[in-house]
Design an enzyme around this catalytic site. Structure first.
Site, PDB file in Angstrom:
ATOM      1  CG  ASP A  47      -3.199   3.891  -2.629  1.00 21.93           C
ATOM      2  OD1 ASP A  47      -2.770   2.757  -2.333  1.00 21.93           O
ATOM      3  OD2 ASP A  47      -4.169   4.416  -2.068  1.00 21.93           O
ATOM      4  CB  CYS A  80      -3.097  -2.320   0.888  1.00 26.93           C
ATOM      5  SG  CYS A  80      -3.227  -3.065  -0.742  1.00 26.93           S
TER       6      CYS A  80
END
Length: 123
Positions: A47, A80
């Site tokens: 991530d 993101c």
């Protein structure tokens, strides 16, 4: 470091200390050598921040016969930033021998333009 400590405590509480291990490392300074020092993993959950995980992906070393050494069988990539996910997906698929098995988008912040993208890559 705090998250690694919490993960280790969680594995202890759940009797999983023999099945899981956690490390902290800087993905932006990853090299073939530093990745090899971490040993081999079955699965990765990454991530990265908005800049993506290019250094980590490029650190997956080719053994000279088209096989990637120390490569996990599965990578779950949470992003993101759809642009860096697309860039890194291209590297995984075209340069590192992975295929994208699944992908999705989660709107975690309604009424904003921010979404989280998740992709599963398999060897």
């Amino acid at each position: 470091a705090a998250l690694v400590k919490r993960a280790e405590q969680n594995t202890k509480l759940n009797g999983l200390t023999e099945q899981a291990s956690f490390v902290e490392t800087n993905l932006f300074k990853m090299t073939e050598e530093s990745l090899a020092e971490l040993d081999c993993f079955d699965k990765w959950l990454i991530d990265p921040p908005r800049d993506g995980a290019t250094s980590l992906i490029e650190a997956l070393a080719d053994d000279g016969e088209g096989n990637i050494k120390n490569s996990p069988g599965s990578i779950v990539y949470v992003s993101c930033n759809p642009a860096t996910l697309a860039r890194d997906a291209g590297l995984l698929v075209h340069n590192k021998g992975y295929r994208m098995a699944a992908a999705g988008v989660i709107n975690m912040f309604p009424h904003t333009t921010h979404v989280e993208s998740i992709a599963l890559f398999k060897r």
